[in-house]
Design a protein around this motif. Structure first.
Motif, PDB file in Angstrom:
ATOM      1  N   HIS A 159     -30.411  27.616  27.215  1.00 26.51           N
ATOM      2  CA  HIS A 159     -30.515  26.577  28.234  1.00 26.51           C
ATOM      3  C   HIS A 159     -29.670  26.949  29.451  1.00 26.51           C
ATOM      4  N   PRO A 160     -30.222  26.823  30.655  1.00 25.57           N
ATOM      5  CA  PRO A 160     -29.468  27.218  31.859  1.00 25.57           C
ATOM      6  C   PRO A 160     -28.178  26.434  32.057  1.00 25.57           C
ATOM      7  N   CYS A 161     -28.109  25.209  31.538  1.00 25.18           N
ATOM      8  CA  CYS A 161     -26.922  24.377  31.744  1.00 25.18           C
ATOM      9  C   CYS A 161     -25.979  24.380  30.548  1.00 25.18           C
ATOM     10  N   GLU A 162     -26.187  25.302  29.611  1.00 22.98           N
ATOM     11  CA  GLU A 162     -25.413  25.267  28.367  1.00 22.98           C
ATOM     12  C   GLU A 162     -23.927  25.508  28.612  1.00 22.98           C
ATOM     13  N   ASN A 163     -23.590  26.527  29.388  1.00 24.75           N
ATOM     14  CA  ASN A 163     -22.192  26.883  29.617  1.00 24.75           C
ATOM     15  C   ASN A 163     -21.742  26.572  31.047  1.00 24.75           C
ATOM     16  N   VAL A 164     -22.461  25.693  31.714  1.00 21.07           N
ATOM     17  CA  VAL A 164     -22.099  25.344  33.084  1.00 21.07           C
ATOM     18  C   VAL A 164     -20.985  24.307  33.050  1.00 21.07           C
ATOM     19  N   VAL A 165     -19.898  24.603  33.743  1.00 22.36           N
ATOM     20  CA  VAL A 165     -18.769  23.680  33.839  1.00 22.36           C
ATOM     21  C   VAL A 165     -18.764  23.106  35.250  1.00 22.36           C
ATOM     22  N   LEU A 166     -19.004  21.824  35.353  1.00 18.57           N
ATOM     23  CA  LEU A 166     -19.085  21.175  36.650  1.00 18.57           C
ATOM     24  C   LEU A 166     -17.723  20.642  37.052  1.00 18.57           C
ATOM     25  N   PRO A 167     -17.412  20.683  38.329  1.00 17.27           N
ATOM     26  CA  PRO A 167     -16.116  20.159  38.774  1.00 17.27           C
ATOM     27  C   PRO A 167     -16.070  18.646  38.657  1.00 17.27           C
ATOM     28  N   PRO A 168     -14.896  18.070  38.542  1.00 21.30           N
ATOM     29  CA  PRO A 168     -14.784  16.602  38.484  1.00 21.30           C
ATOM     30  C   PRO A 168     -15.147  15.996  39.823  1.00 21.30           C
ATOM     31  N   PRO A 169     -15.422  14.705  39.842  1.00 25.86           N
ATOM     32  CA  PRO A 169     -15.753  14.055  41.120  1.00 25.86           C
ATOM     33  C   PRO A 169     -14.633  14.228  42.132  1.00 25.86           C
ATOM     34  N   SER A 170     -15.021  14.500  43.364  1.00 27.71           N
ATOM     35  CA  SER A 170     -14.034  14.687  44.420  1.00 27.71           C
ATOM     36  C   SER A 170     -13.325  13.370  44.698  1.00 27.71           C
ATOM     37  N   MET A 171     -12.022  13.470  44.896  1.00 31.27           N
ATOM     38  CA  MET A 171     -11.212  12.292  45.169  1.00 31.27           C
ATOM     39  C   MET A 171     -10.862  12.249  46.645  1.00 31.27           C
ATOM     40  N   THR A 176     -12.661   4.456  49.117  1.00 32.36           N
ATOM     41  CA  THR A 176     -12.527   3.755  47.844  1.00 32.36           C
ATOM     42  C   THR A 176     -13.903   3.498  47.250  1.00 32.36           C
ATOM     43  N   GLY A 177     -13.933   3.226  45.954  1.00 31.05           N
ATOM     44  CA  GLY A 177     -15.184   2.905  45.300  1.00 31.05           C
ATOM     45  C   GLY A 177     -15.815   4.114  44.652  1.00 31.05           C
ATOM     46  N   PRO A 178     -16.967   3.939  43.982  1.00 35.75           N
ATOM     47  CA  PRO A 178     -17.618   5.030  43.246  1.00 35.75           C
ATOM     48  C   PRO A 178     -18.271   6.018  44.187  1.00 35.75           C
ATOM     49  N   ARG A 179     -18.495   7.231  43.685  1.00 34.64           N
ATOM     50  CA  ARG A 179     -19.157   8.274  44.440  1.00 34.64           C
ATOM     51  C   ARG A 179     -19.915   9.152  43.458  1.00 34.64           C
ATOM     52  N   PRO A 180     -20.934   9.876  43.894  1.00 36.14           N
ATOM     53  CA  PRO A 180     -21.689  10.728  42.973  1.00 36.14           C
ATOM     54  C   PRO A 180     -20.915  11.969  42.581  1.00 36.14           C
ATOM     55  N   CYS A 181     -21.300  12.548  41.449  1.00 32.77           N
ATOM     56  CA  CYS A 181     -20.741  13.808  40.992  1.00 32.77           C
ATOM     57  C   CYS A 181     -21.883  14.771  40.695  1.00 32.77           C
ATOM     58  N   HIS A 402     -20.475   1.007  33.551  1.00 32.48           N
ATOM     59  CA  HIS A 402     -19.927   0.484  34.799  1.00 32.48           C
ATOM     60  C   HIS A 402     -18.811   1.390  35.294  1.00 32.48           C
ATOM     61  N   TYR A 403     -18.744   1.579  36.599  1.00 32.18           N
ATOM     62  CA  TYR A 403     -17.786   2.539  37.148  1.00 32.18           C
ATOM     63  C   TYR A 403     -16.339   2.046  37.079  1.00 32.18           C
ATOM     64  N   ARG A 404     -16.138   0.760  36.876  1.00 30.34           N
ATOM     65  CA  ARG A 404     -14.772   0.232  36.893  1.00 30.34           C
ATOM     66  C   ARG A 404     -14.433  -0.574  35.648  1.00 30.34           C
ATOM     67  N   ARG A 405     -15.339  -1.417  35.198  1.00 30.15           N
ATOM     68  CA  ARG A 405     -15.040  -2.338  34.103  1.00 30.15           C
ATOM     69  C   ARG A 405     -15.658  -1.844  32.800  1.00 30.15           C
ATOM     70  N   PHE A 406     -14.918  -1.978  31.704  1.00 26.87           N
ATOM     71  CA  PHE A 406     -15.365  -1.576  30.376  1.00 26.87           C
ATOM     72  C   PHE A 406     -15.348  -2.731  29.386  1.00 26.87           C
ATOM     73  N   ASP A 508     -21.172   6.745  35.559  1.00 27.48           N
ATOM     74  CA  ASP A 508     -21.879   6.143  36.692  1.00 27.48           C
ATOM     75  C   ASP A 508     -22.018   7.120  37.858  1.00 27.48           C
ATOM     76  N   CYS A 509     -21.089   8.059  37.995  1.00 23.55           N
ATOM     77  CA  CYS A 509     -21.219   9.046  39.070  1.00 23.55           C
ATOM     78  C   CYS A 509     -22.429   9.942  38.848  1.00 23.55           C
ATOM     79  N   GLU A 510     -22.836  10.150  37.585  1.00 25.75           N
ATOM     80  CA  GLU A 510     -24.056  10.907  37.309  1.00 25.75           C
ATOM     81  C   GLU A 510     -25.296  10.118  37.725  1.00 25.75           C
ATOM     82  N   ARG A 511     -25.256   8.820  37.529  1.00 25.32           N
ATOM     83  CA  ARG A 511     -26.377   7.996  37.987  1.00 25.32           C
ATOM     84  C   ARG A 511     -26.517   8.069  39.506  1.00 25.32           C
ATOM     85  N   ARG A 512     -25.404   8.047  40.201  1.00 26.94           N
ATOM     86  CA  ARG A 512     -25.450   8.098  41.658  1.00 26.94           C
ATOM     87  C   ARG A 512     -25.885   9.465  42.172  1.00 26.94           C
ATOM     88  N   ASN A 513     -26.044  10.425  41.282  1.00 27.53           N
ATOM     89  CA  ASN A 513     -26.568  11.714  41.684  1.00 27.53           C
ATOM     90  C   ASN A 513     -28.080  11.678  41.870  1.00 27.53           C
TER      91      ASN A 513
END
Length: 592
Positions: A159-171, A176-181, A402-406, A508-513
């Motif tokens: 699989h092309p994404c098997e060993n792909v390491v993605l960076p964390p969401p940029s801060m 403020t608030g959620p952003r895509p990753c 949810h990006y903030r509440r669990f 949730d950042c994956e959803r915003r992608n």
């Protein structure tokens, strides 16, 4: 031997077709004929036709150089016409580079319907690599069949994404608030090839049926609406006891079938098209003219032909869309508009929960569904999303957390603070769930990562266990408040306690992608009005000039011409003269 007939055979030779070739070294021209030299034939030479003589005379008159230019022009025109015709034919049949594949997947197929539109069908086949022809039928014209090859062996086994390491969401401290990753996707063709050849196994539950007005023994009215059949609390309790065959309430209680005489009514033509959707359906809804329709982007050409895109609207929203787009067609871009009448609820948001949670009832033959809220814009191909969040994880239900509440208790308080629903109703629902065992979210619930979803996107495979989950989820939305984030975890935990199944909750950042969130229509209108500059005041026409009056001698005598004030330069120069005189006087005194 047959002699050559008329035409231009005088100087080129005659066609021999009844006897074998007299010159074996000459090859067949592909049409079953061989051209021989004229001197090898015993027949006398015939007189050339008149038009050949006319052409020879014409060429003799215009000269050799002109003949060469004429022939070059003719050849250029022929090459241009051949290239143009080939390009046009390729564009009509392929619709882009993705159409150069042979569809060998056993679940794809497109058939012609009586309405001369595209009929989508996904019928399982026994042979995984069986090639089938796909006929794309346009609404305006019937195109020639084309073949597409999609085979898993064409792609690497790893699989092309098997060993792909993605960076964390940029801060960003300023934002403020959620952003895509970043999310690793495979190509659209690769995602189609990775589609499972058979439906996933539904744990324990194998057959699922639904209560209707005909098979219900309801004696008294319980809480809930008539659209859901007023399920009692005892029936609700029994529905969590998962067995191999079950019958539950799942909306559309009245009528002969969902969408016909049941509330949430849909016309026959739309119901027919919805039943023909046998593969992947992407659905959304706008009720109460609450949002602006958003067009999907980055959708492959093959996906546009195979995947169903349905947008449910009410009559108010339909009128606005027709006025804004100036069209009477049911198609608005990729979306097919489905006008719903006799809505079961007075609340537009609660009406939106019907297609959101009950797509398996509206599309009984669909295998996968992707729900997105009306305020979202889809920017990824549905096959890439299904591969990333379902097939790659062997999951059958995926939703973002949810990006903030669990914690559900925090979500309830946030809804009360924002005025999303009546506070007393929210408190009643939370107290009811506490009696059933609802607790605060802690790390002891791991691998469950959250009790609160961001429910604007739902990715689902239509199998009995996921269908009963959304049915029971809808029943609580109908019975209690319409805030589906509050009831999600209770339904999930009750089913997970019975069977080995759980929905996947991704970041949730994956959803915003793959979806871009816009504002609701009323907020967009408010922002437009507040940002736009005020209109310029109306320009008043100047009054007409009054006629000039001749002044009298007394008025002229009374005019006093004032002397203009002295400039600052003069004042400064006078001040310098004053200081110079004082300096001179002091010097004279010292000299004495």
């Amino acid at each position: 031997m047959t002699g050559g007939g008329g035409g231009s055979g005088a100087g080129l030779g005659l066609r021999v077709s009844s006897y074998p070739s007299l010159h074996p070294q000459q090859e067949n021209n592909g049409a079953g004929a061989v051209f021989l030299p004229i001197q090898s034939l015993p027949n006398p030479i015939r007189k050339p036709p008149k038009y050949v003589i006319v052409l020879l005379c014409f060429f003799k008159i215009i000269g050799r150089r002109s003949i060469g230019m004429l022939l070059l022009t003719i050849v250029s025109l022929l090459v241009f016409v051949s290239i143009w015709s080939a390009t046009t034919k390729e564009g009509d049949t392929s619709q882009g580079p993705e159409m150069n594949w042979q569809l060998s997947h056993p679940f794809f197929g497109v058939e012609k319907t009586q309405s001369n539109s595209v009929r989508r069908s996904l019928v399982p086949k026994n042979d995984e690599h069986q090639k089938i022809n796909v006929s794309i039928v346009n609404e305006r014209e019937i195109k020639q069949p084309f073949k597409i090859l999609i085979n898993a062996s064409m792609f690497p086994s790893k699989h092309p994404c098997e060993n792909v390491v993605l960076p964390p969401p940029s801060m960003d401290r300023k934002r403020t608030g959620p952003r895509p990753c970043e999310v690793c996707y495979v190509s659209v063709e690769h995602a189609m090839a990775l589609m499972p050849t058979s439906p996933s196994i539904s744990p324990v539950l194998k057959e699922l049926y639904y209560f209707s007005e005909e098979n219900s023994d309801m004696d008294d009215l319980n809480e809930g609406s008539l659209f859901s059949g007023h399920p009692s609390l005892q029936q609700r309790k029994e529905s969590f006891n998962i067995k191999d065959s079950m019958t539950v309430h799942c909306g559309f209680f009245k009528g002969s079938r969902p969408g016909k005489g049941s509330g949430f009514d849909i016309n026959e033509m739309d119901l027919f098209e919805m039943e023909q959707c046998r593969g992947v359906v992407v659905a959304s809804a706008i009720f109460g003219n609450y949002d602006i329709i958003q067009q999907p982007k980055n959708i492959g050409n093959t996906t546009k032909k195979i995947v169903c895109f349905f947008m449910f609207v009410d009559e108010e929203t339909e009128a606005y869309i027709k006025n804004s787009t100036l069209t009477d067609s049911k198609l608005v871009g990729l979306w097919r508009l489905v006008v719903v009448k006799n809505l079961p609820y007075s609340d537009a948001r609660r009406n939106g929960k019907v297609p959101k949670l009950l797509l398996h009832r509206l599309f009984p033959n669909a295998r996968y569904s992707l729900w997105i809220d009306g305020k979202l814009e889809l920017v990824r191909d549905p096959f890439q999303i299904l591969e990333r969040f379902l097939w790659r994880k062997n999951s059958t239900f995926a939703i973002s957390r949810h990006y903030r509440r669990f914690d559900v208790f925090e979500e309830a308080e946030a809804n009360k603070a924002a005025g999303k629903y009546d506070n007393a109703s929210i408190d009643y629902q939370i107290e009811f769930y506490k009696k059933e065992g609802l607790t605060h979210y802690t790390e002891t619930k791991l691998p469950i990562t959250s009790d609160v979803p961001e429910g604007c996107v739902i990715i689902k495979e239509h199998i009995p266990i996921t269908n009963i989950f959304t049915c029971l989820w809808f029943n609580d939305v109908d019975h209690f408040t319409s805030r589906d984030q509050i009831s999600f975890s209770t339904i999930r935990d009750r089913i997970m306690s019975q069977v080995n199944w759980h929905p996947d909750m991704f970041w949730d950042c994956e959803r915003r992608n793959f979806v871009v969130q816009t504002y609701h229509k009323d907020l967009l209108e408010y922002m437009r009005l507040s940002i736009s500059p005020p209109p310029p005041p109306l320009a008043l026409a100047p009054p007409p000039p009054s006629p000039r009056r001749k002044r009298s001698s007394s008025e002229i005598a009374n005019i006093i011409v004032k002397k203009p004030p002295r400039r600052s330069k003069d004042r400064r120069s006078g001040l310098r003269r004053h200081h110079r005189s004082r300096y001179n006087n002091a010097r004279d005194k010292n000299s004495l």
